[in-house]
Design a protein around this motif. Structure first.
Motif, PDB file in Angstrom:
ATOM      1  N   MET A  70      26.257  53.568  48.090  1.00 46.17           N
ATOM      2  CA  MET A  70      27.604  53.062  47.860  1.00 46.17           C
ATOM      3  C   MET A  70      27.662  51.551  48.077  1.00 46.17           C
ATOM      4  O   MET A  70      28.262  50.810  47.277  1.00 46.17           O
ATOM      5  N   PHE A  71      27.015  51.054  49.131  1.00 43.32           N
ATOM      6  CA  PHE A  71      27.013  49.613  49.386  1.00 43.32           C
ATOM      7  C   PHE A  71      26.188  48.866  48.346  1.00 43.32           C
ATOM      8  O   PHE A  71      26.513  47.725  47.999  1.00 43.32           O
ATOM      9  N   GLU A  72      25.127  49.493  47.865  1.00 42.68           N
ATOM     10  CA  GLU A  72      24.343  48.866  46.800  1.00 42.68           C
ATOM     11  C   GLU A  72      25.176  48.713  45.532  1.00 42.68           C
ATOM     12  O   GLU A  72      25.104  47.695  44.844  1.00 42.68           O
ATOM     13  N   LYS A  73      25.999  49.722  45.222  1.00 48.43           N
ATOM     14  CA  LYS A  73      26.878  49.645  44.055  1.00 48.43           C
ATOM     15  C   LYS A  73      27.939  48.570  44.249  1.00 48.43           C
ATOM     16  O   LYS A  73      28.264  47.816  43.315  1.00 48.43           O
ATOM     17  N   LEU A  74      28.492  48.500  45.464  1.00 50.94           N
ATOM     18  CA  LEU A  74      29.489  47.468  45.755  1.00 50.94           C
ATOM     19  C   LEU A  74      28.883  46.071  45.601  1.00 50.94           C
ATOM     20  O   LEU A  74      29.532  45.148  45.095  1.00 50.94           O
ATOM     21  N   MET A  75      27.642  45.927  46.042  1.00 52.15           N
ATOM     22  CA  MET A  75      26.956  44.646  45.922  1.00 52.15           C
ATOM     23  C   MET A  75      26.715  44.292  44.453  1.00 52.15           C
ATOM     24  O   MET A  75      26.904  43.152  44.029  1.00 52.15           O
ATOM     25  N   PHE A  76      26.348  45.302  43.666  1.00 55.63           N
ATOM     26  CA  PHE A  76      26.101  45.091  42.234  1.00 55.63           C
ATOM     27  C   PHE A  76      27.383  44.683  41.516  1.00 55.63           C
ATOM     28  O   PHE A  76      27.404  43.748  40.707  1.00 55.63           O
ATOM     29  N   ILE A  77      28.485  45.386  41.857  1.00 60.82           N
ATOM     30  CA  ILE A  77      29.778  45.077  41.249  1.00 60.82           C
ATOM     31  C   ILE A  77      30.217  43.665  41.626  1.00 60.82           C
ATOM     32  O   ILE A  77      30.716  42.889  40.798  1.00 60.82           O
ATOM     33  N   SER A  78      30.034  43.321  42.935  1.00 57.22           N
ATOM     34  CA  SER A  78      30.442  42.003  43.419  1.00 57.22           C
ATOM     35  C   SER A  78      29.689  40.892  42.700  1.00 57.22           C
ATOM     36  O   SER A  78      30.270  39.872  42.315  1.00 57.22           O
ATOM     37  N   ARG A  79      28.392  41.076  42.503  1.00 59.32           N
ATOM     38  CA  ARG A  79      27.585  40.057  41.823  1.00 59.32           C
ATOM     39  C   ARG A  79      27.942  39.956  40.345  1.00 59.32           C
ATOM     40  O   ARG A  79      27.893  38.883  39.757  1.00 59.32           O
ATOM     41  N   GLY A  80      28.342  41.092  39.750  1.00 59.35           N
ATOM     42  CA  GLY A  80      28.710  41.091  38.344  1.00 59.35           C
ATOM     43  C   GLY A  80      30.005  40.365  38.071  1.00 59.35           C
ATOM     44  O   GLY A  80      30.260  39.899  36.960  1.00 59.35           O
ATOM     45  N   GLN A  81      30.838  40.273  39.121  1.00 59.89           N
ATOM     46  CA  GLN A  81      32.126  39.613  38.969  1.00 59.89           C
ATOM     47  C   GLN A  81      32.033  38.105  39.184  1.00 59.89           C
ATOM     48  O   GLN A  81      32.994  37.389  38.936  1.00 59.89           O
ATOM     49  N   LYS A  82      30.873  37.620  39.682  1.00 57.17           N
ATOM     50  CA  LYS A  82      30.730  36.186  39.952  1.00 57.17           C
ATOM     51  C   LYS A  82      30.427  35.403  38.676  1.00 57.17           C
ATOM     52  O   LYS A  82      29.717  35.890  37.818  1.00 57.17           O
TER      53      LYS A  82
END
Length: 278
Positions: A266-278
């Protein structure tokens, strides 16, 4: 001697009141709370504070109330009788005293810890009602009544995994240990790491609470896991400013905080989503 916070254990005012009240009215203190909030350590620190012995009974799923009183080893006695052993004539040689028996016969008041009582089946607490009420029980094999010489201070812990019977609850003084707030955690951290810098404490706690408060988290990290995590951060000389990097939702050395693969994913997905929004 009244219980209070010690150099090794930070107790809230409500917990201190609960401990001292249960001692005053001579009722077992039932402590509930999530794992890692210091329930077991409370009993250990209370024994140290009172300069007395602690007798621990760590309950398992297979535990029966009888195990806390005594166990009669019929198999060994039968085997010894077949070999003509002299000691079979004395049945007491085959009686193993349980933690309640040892606490009852202690020459001074001791702390009796019944740890994680909710691990056993529902009838387990009910089977201890008479013994905890009257502080006595009968050993049928010896035709002997065991009575408490000095009523022990009884601490019972529960991880709140299952409900306990009402008849048992009526006999206890109850306290629920809430998860410590930020100020209390800072005091706990100071006990374990007296020389830690405030910047590391503040950054670590911010990340820790971010993790704990993440929606959908299967297992929230506990106080003891926070201490383990901090020890790793300090030993690896991690920069405090890196702990709350918005690009990295997964905490540094996350294995100390996240204990199952679903939470890590779940945290890996959150990290992926966060980086995709940058």
């Amino acid at each position: 001697m009244k219980f209070k916070s010690t150099s090794n254990y930070i107790a809230t005012d409500e917990l201190i009141l609960a401990v001292n009240s249960s001692i005053t009215i001579e009722r077992p203190l039932l402590i509930k709370g999530e794992p890692g909030t210091g329930k077991t350590q409370l009993a250990e620190e209370l024994a140290k504070h009172l300069d007395t012995e602690i007798i621990s009974w760590h309950v398992k799923s297979s535990s029966k109330a009888q195990h806390g009183l005594y166990e009669y080893d019929t198999v060994s006695r039968l085997r010894d009788s077949q070999f003509g052993e002299e000691k079979v004539k004395d049945i007491s040689n085959y009686i193993k005293k349980g933690p309640l028996w040892r606490a009852f016969e202690a020459k001074k008041k001791v702390v009796l810890l019944i740890d994680e009582i909710d691990k056993a089946d529902l009838e387990f607490p009910n089977d201890l009602l008479l013994e905890l009420d009257k502080m006595e029980f009968y050993v049928y094999e010896l035709q002997k009544k065991i009575q408490s010489q000095n009523r022990p201070i009884v601490i019972i812990t529960s991880n709140n995994e299952k409900e306990l019977p009402d008849a048992f609850l009526r006999r206890c003084f109850f306290h629920y240990i809430k998860f410590p707030d930020e100020n209390t955690l800072k005091k706990i951290i100071e006990v374990h790491f007296p020389k830690i810098k405030s910047k590391m404490v503040n950054s670590a706690l911010q990340k820790f609470f971010d993790v704990r408060n993440t929606p959908g988290l299967k297992k929230k990290p506990s106080t003891s896991e926070l201490i383990d995590w901090l020890q790793l951060l300090l030993s690896d000389d991690i920069d405090p400013s890196s702990l709350n990097d918005e690009k990295n939702a997964l905490p540094s050395l996350y294995g100390a905080l996240l204990k199952n693969e679903q939470d890590v994913e779940m945290f890996e997905k959150l990290m992926f989503i966060s980086r995709g929004q940058k």
